[in-house]
Design a protein around this motif. Structure first.
Motif, PDB file in Angstrom:
ATOM      1  N   ARG A 108       0.826  -1.216   0.000  1.00  0.00           N
ATOM      2  CA  ARG A 108       0.000   0.000   0.000  1.00  0.00           C
ATOM      3  C   ARG A 108       0.856   1.260   0.000  1.00  0.00           C
ATOM      4  O   ARG A 108       0.573   2.227  -0.716  1.00  0.00           O
ATOM      5  CB  ARG A 108      -0.918  -0.015   1.229  1.00  0.00           C
ATOM      6  CG  ARG A 108      -1.964   1.086   1.226  1.00  0.00           C
ATOM      7  CD  ARG A 108      -2.866   0.988   2.445  1.00  0.00           C
ATOM      8  NE  ARG A 108      -2.128   1.298   3.669  1.00  0.00           N
ATOM      9  CZ  ARG A 108      -2.660   1.238   4.891  1.00  0.00           C
ATOM     10  NH1 ARG A 108      -3.923   0.841   5.053  1.00  0.00           N
ATOM     11  NH2 ARG A 108      -1.938   1.548   5.953  1.00  0.00           N
ATOM     12  N   THR A 109       1.912   1.244   0.816  1.00  0.00           N
ATOM     13  CA  THR A 109       2.779   2.425   0.883  1.00  0.00           C
ATOM     14  C   THR A 109       3.457   2.683  -0.449  1.00  0.00           C
ATOM     15  O   THR A 109       3.520   3.826  -0.920  1.00  0.00           O
ATOM     16  CB  THR A 109       3.839   2.229   1.992  1.00  0.00           C
ATOM     17  OG1 THR A 109       3.179   2.029   3.244  1.00  0.00           O
ATOM     18  CG2 THR A 109       4.754   3.441   2.085  1.00  0.00           C
ATOM     19  N   ARG A 110       3.988   1.626  -1.067  1.00  0.00           N
ATOM     20  CA  ARG A 110       4.664   1.787  -2.352  1.00  0.00           C
ATOM     21  C   ARG A 110       3.693   2.266  -3.419  1.00  0.00           C
ATOM     22  O   ARG A 110       3.997   3.162  -4.212  1.00  0.00           O
ATOM     23  CB  ARG A 110       5.292   0.460  -2.771  1.00  0.00           C
ATOM     24  CG  ARG A 110       5.962   0.479  -4.147  1.00  0.00           C
ATOM     25  CD  ARG A 110       7.150   1.413  -4.189  1.00  0.00           C
ATOM     26  NE  ARG A 110       8.211   0.939  -3.310  1.00  0.00           N
ATOM     27  CZ  ARG A 110       9.297   1.660  -3.026  1.00  0.00           C
ATOM     28  NH1 ARG A 110       9.435   2.878  -3.537  1.00  0.00           N
ATOM     29  NH2 ARG A 110      10.242   1.179  -2.213  1.00  0.00           N
ATOM     30  N   THR A 120      -4.891   6.215   2.698  1.00  0.00           N
ATOM     31  CA  THR A 120      -6.257   6.072   3.225  1.00  0.00           C
ATOM     32  C   THR A 120      -7.275   5.919   2.106  1.00  0.00           C
ATOM     33  O   THR A 120      -8.254   5.186   2.239  1.00  0.00           O
ATOM     34  CB  THR A 120      -6.617   7.290   4.087  1.00  0.00           C
ATOM     35  OG1 THR A 120      -6.400   8.493   3.320  1.00  0.00           O
ATOM     36  CG2 THR A 120      -5.781   7.334   5.345  1.00  0.00           C
ATOM     37  N   GLU A 121      -7.039   6.597   0.995  1.00  0.00           N
ATOM     38  CA  GLU A 121      -7.966   6.498  -0.135  1.00  0.00           C
ATOM     39  C   GLU A 121      -7.916   5.111  -0.765  1.00  0.00           C
ATOM     40  O   GLU A 121      -8.958   4.545  -1.133  1.00  0.00           O
ATOM     41  CB  GLU A 121      -7.638   7.570  -1.171  1.00  0.00           C
ATOM     42  CG  GLU A 121      -8.628   7.639  -2.322  1.00  0.00           C
ATOM     43  CD  GLU A 121      -8.361   8.790  -3.272  1.00  0.00           C
ATOM     44  OE1 GLU A 121      -8.558   8.612  -4.493  1.00  0.00           O
ATOM     45  OE2 GLU A 121      -7.950   9.876  -2.787  1.00  0.00           O
ATOM     46  N   ILE A 122      -6.721   4.543  -0.872  1.00  0.00           N
ATOM     47  CA  ILE A 122      -6.590   3.182  -1.402  1.00  0.00           C
ATOM     48  C   ILE A 122      -7.312   2.199  -0.491  1.00  0.00           C
ATOM     49  O   ILE A 122      -8.054   1.322  -0.946  1.00  0.00           O
ATOM     50  CB  ILE A 122      -5.103   2.805  -1.537  1.00  0.00           C
ATOM     51  CG1 ILE A 122      -4.422   3.689  -2.586  1.00  0.00           C
ATOM     52  CG2 ILE A 122      -4.956   1.330  -1.911  1.00  0.00           C
ATOM     53  CD1 ILE A 122      -2.931   3.477  -2.696  1.00  0.00           C
ATOM     54  N   GLN A 123      -7.088   2.357   0.823  1.00  0.00           N
ATOM     55  CA  GLN A 123      -7.717   1.453   1.775  1.00  0.00           C
ATOM     56  C   GLN A 123      -9.231   1.573   1.746  1.00  0.00           C
ATOM     57  O   GLN A 123      -9.956   0.571   1.819  1.00  0.00           O
ATOM     58  CB  GLN A 123      -7.191   1.752   3.185  1.00  0.00           C
ATOM     59  CG  GLN A 123      -7.613   0.726   4.221  1.00  0.00           C
ATOM     60  CD  GLN A 123      -7.004  -0.638   3.965  1.00  0.00           C
ATOM     61  OE1 GLN A 123      -5.784  -0.763   3.819  1.00  0.00           O
ATOM     62  NE2 GLN A 123      -7.833  -1.677   3.897  1.00  0.00           N
ATOM     63  N   GLN A 124      -9.731   2.775   1.621  1.00  0.00           N
ATOM     64  CA  GLN A 124     -11.181   2.991   1.585  1.00  0.00           C
ATOM     65  C   GLN A 124     -11.811   2.298   0.383  1.00  0.00           C
ATOM     66  O   GLN A 124     -12.908   1.736   0.487  1.00  0.00           O
ATOM     67  CB  GLN A 124     -11.485   4.491   1.544  1.00  0.00           C
ATOM     68  CG  GLN A 124     -11.278   5.193   2.874  1.00  0.00           C
ATOM     69  CD  GLN A 124     -11.359   6.706   2.766  1.00  0.00           C
ATOM     70  OE1 GLN A 124     -11.567   7.254   1.676  1.00  0.00           O
ATOM     71  NE2 GLN A 124     -11.177   7.394   3.880  1.00  0.00           N
ATOM     72  N   ARG A 125     -11.137   2.346  -0.757  1.00  0.00           N
ATOM     73  CA  ARG A 125     -11.677   1.677  -1.949  1.00  0.00           C
ATOM     74  C   ARG A 125     -11.787   0.171  -1.734  1.00  0.00           C
ATOM     75  O   ARG A 125     -12.778  -0.455  -2.099  1.00  0.00           O
ATOM     76  CB  ARG A 125     -10.802   1.975  -3.170  1.00  0.00           C
ATOM     77  CG  ARG A 125     -11.019   3.354  -3.773  1.00  0.00           C
ATOM     78  CD  ARG A 125     -10.110   3.568  -4.967  1.00  0.00           C
ATOM     79  NE  ARG A 125     -10.446   4.813  -5.641  1.00  0.00           N
ATOM     80  CZ  ARG A 125     -11.261   4.911  -6.690  1.00  0.00           C
ATOM     81  NH1 ARG A 125     -11.829   3.821  -7.173  1.00  0.00           N
ATOM     82  NH2 ARG A 125     -11.529   6.069  -7.246  1.00  0.00           N
ATOM     83  N   LEU A 126     -10.767  -0.406  -1.146  1.00  0.00           N
ATOM     84  CA  LEU A 126     -10.791  -1.848  -0.901  1.00  0.00           C
ATOM     85  C   LEU A 126     -11.810  -2.219   0.172  1.00  0.00           C
ATOM     86  O   LEU A 126     -12.504  -3.229   0.062  1.00  0.00           O
ATOM     87  CB  LEU A 126      -9.396  -2.320  -0.502  1.00  0.00           C
ATOM     88  CG  LEU A 126      -8.390  -2.337  -1.650  1.00  0.00           C
ATOM     89  CD1 LEU A 126      -6.975  -2.461  -1.123  1.00  0.00           C
ATOM     90  CD2 LEU A 126      -8.689  -3.470  -2.616  1.00  0.00           C
TER      91      LEU A 126
END
Length: 588
Positions: A108-110, A120-126
């Motif tokens: 996620r960080t990369r 946080t936006e990536i995590q929210q999508r998943l």
């Protein structure tokens, strides 16, 4: 003879132990039966009762869908020129079970660093999709070459990340016709909740405004994809099935790209709008609004910084061609109609004009504060005499004037396909004034209305419809953007007297040949007819209007130009814009 003899241990077998082995065996057997019975019952329950659900869960872990977004239909102008199409680009997807893995934090960080997206936006999508989602989750669209290269370089850290090629929307003319075309973007939560029943799903791209939204069903197409079997590490083992994506249908508009470009150039960076339409069938040839925007921006993620920059442009997403403003003296077309059609004035009637008039205790002046002597309807239109129309309005009365205003289509939406973005305008009457201001209608309100001021609010598109009435001989047209080559269904007769049409056409022609619109009396154009307007506003500079049609004897095009808070007057500011559009049209 026995082959084997019993062996004696030297101990006597007690009578009480006889049969104990059989009892133990029975106990063990009973326990075994109970255990296997319980296991069998559980297996039967899992197989018969929960079998379908468990199989679904197993498949969700084993089977994945790699989605294939449909290519959106193209949008063409009336001559087949591309206004909106699709181009290929790269998009990033993530396997929905990636967050369960120990390497997820590193991944996620990369990924966030490469895509310049908050973690946080990536995590929210998943999280929104859920780890049991059968499809990959799209994280970003329209990657640039540097991002594609970086994703390839860090492939070892991004084992649950996939990059696929898909189509994104492309507008080759950038800001040209932006308010007509609109733009596309991924659905938000509210939109998804409304459209899920129509087959939409997370990650779908839809039309957000303009034609893209109005013709969404024709343009969208149907998703396809591949169903694959994966192992525990998420590696694809085999292809189970494939459904080709179905492209959307093309849409052909009435817009003429050459006329549109001319109108865009004519308006320049002024805040306002220009509308051009065919007065014979209501086809919209051009529709411009300023300030504008580039719809290509929305083919990728819009950062807060980009959004803030867009919003700093004085509401660039508002289509001013569909918003309402006081129409000023252009409205005298309707006051002329009401005067003659009421029967209270003959077509050749004349009236004295004045510098100022006292009406109901209030002084109302002509725009030159001197008057123009005695005028008929033709001369009053040519010189735009206010005091002439004050007298018409007083004798005709509010009811008749309001009735004809509404017959021309003011106070209601035109019926154009962009209805969600269109204002109905305002045709006030006594009940409206009582409700909103707690005051009765006065003669001063009628007088103000007669010259397009007061409470009256009209859109540039509605005004173009008004000019089409004298242009086509008395029919109200419905403006539209979808090309269908039909005429009769877009026209409705207002049943005007021939004398009314004749006076209107003579008056509007004289505006150009010897009145306030002489800037359009040029050899590069066929004879033009039209009318200027300068709308006074509260504490700001006036709005400038000009509406015209040509050729005057057999009109093919109506053009209305509107400059918001420009000052300077309709004949000086808006008429030159109309000139440029007409020259571009007739140059063909």
């Amino acid at each position: 003879m026995a082959l084997f003899s019993p062996q004696f241990t030297g101990k006597n077998i007690a009578a009480r132990t006889v049969g104990r082995d059989r009892q133990s065996l029975a106990i063990v057997l009973s326990i075994t039966i109970i255990l296997f019975g319980g296991i069998g019952s559980r297996l039967a329950y899992l197989q018969l009762i929960e079998g379908a659900q468990l199989r679904q869960l197993a498949d969700s872990n084993r089977i994945r869908l790699i989605p294939k977004q449909p290519e959106r239909g193209n949008i063409f102008d009336r001559n087949g020129k591309i206004l909106a199409s699709s181009r290929l680009s790269h998009a990033v997807y993530i396997w929905p079970q990636a967050p369960k893995k120990a390497t997820w934090q590193t991944t996620r960080t990369r990924l966030a660093k490469i895509l310049n997206i908050p973690e946080t936006e990536i995590q929210q999508r998943l999280d929104k999709a859920g780890d049991n989602s059968p499809t990959l989750v799209r994280i970003a669209r329209d990657l640039n070459p540097a991002q594609i290269t970086a994703l390839a370089e860090y492939r070892n850290e991004l084992r649950d990340v996939e990059v696929y090629i898909e189509a994104v929307r492309n507008y080759p003319n950038q800001e040209i016709a932006a308010h007509v075309l609109g733009y596309t973007g991924e659905m938000n939560d509210e939109e998804l909740a409304k459209k899920r029943s129509e087959g939409y799903r997370l990650g779908d791209v839809i039309g957000k405004m303009g034609v893209e939204a109005a013709f969404e069903q024709q343009l969208r197409g149907e998703w396809g994809g591949q169903q694959v079997e994966v192992d525990g590490a998420g590696r694809i083992l085999r292809l189970l099935g494939e459904k080709p994506a179905k492209p959307g249908r093309d849409v052909h508009l009435t817009i003429d790209l050459n006329v549109q470009k001319a109108a865009e150039a004519a308006l320049g960076q002024r805040q306002g709008a220009i509308v051009a339409l065919d007065p014979n069938n209501g086809e919209v040839l051009a529709m411009v609004s300023r300030p504008a925007f580039d719809p290509n921006i929305f083919s990728k993620r819009v950062t807060p910084e980009i959004w803030q920059q867009l919003q700093s442009k004085q509401h660039p997403f508002v289509n001013r061609a569909l918003q309402s403003f006081p129409p000023a003296s252009t409205f005298k077309v309707i006051t002329t109609t009401a005067g003659i059609e009421s029967g209270k004035f003959a077509p050749n009637a004349t009236l004295p004009t004045y510098g100022c008039m006292n009406i109901g205790g209030t002084t109302f002046c002509d725009w030159n504060r001197a008057g123009f002597g005695r005028l008929g309807f033709v001369g009053a239109l040519a010189w735009s005499s206010n005091t002439f129309y004050y007298q018409i309005a007083q004798r005709v009365g509010e009811a008749t004037l309001i009735d004809w205003t509404r017959r021309y289509g003011f106070g209601e939406k035109t019926g154009i396909e962009l209805a969600p973005e269109e204002s109905a305008g305002l045709v006030a009457d006594n009940s409206w004034k009582q409700k909103n201001l707690n005051l009765p209608w006065s003669v001063g309100d009628t007088v103000n209305m007669s010259i397009g001021q007061g409470f009256l609010q009209v859109t540039p598109l509605q005004l173009a419809v008004m000019f089409a009435v004298p242009a086509n001989g008395g029919d109200r047209v419905q403006p539209h953007l979808l090309k269908d080559n039909e005429v009769s269904k877009w026209r409705e007769s207002l049943n005007l007297k021939p004398e009314t049409v004749r006076v209107l056409r003579q008056g509007l022609r004289q505006v150009i040949s010897g009145g306030t619109g002489q800037v359009l009396n040029v050899p590069t154009l066929p004879p033009v007819a039209g009318k200027s307007g300068t709308a006074q506003t509260f504490r700001k500079q006036a709005h400038a209007w000009f509406g015209a049609y040509a050729p005057a004897d057999k009109p093919e095009i109506v053009v209305v130009a509107f400059a918001e808070h420009s000052g300077g007057g309709g004949g000086k500011v808006a008429a030159p814009m109309v000139l440029k559009v007409l020259e571009a049209y007739f140059k063909k």
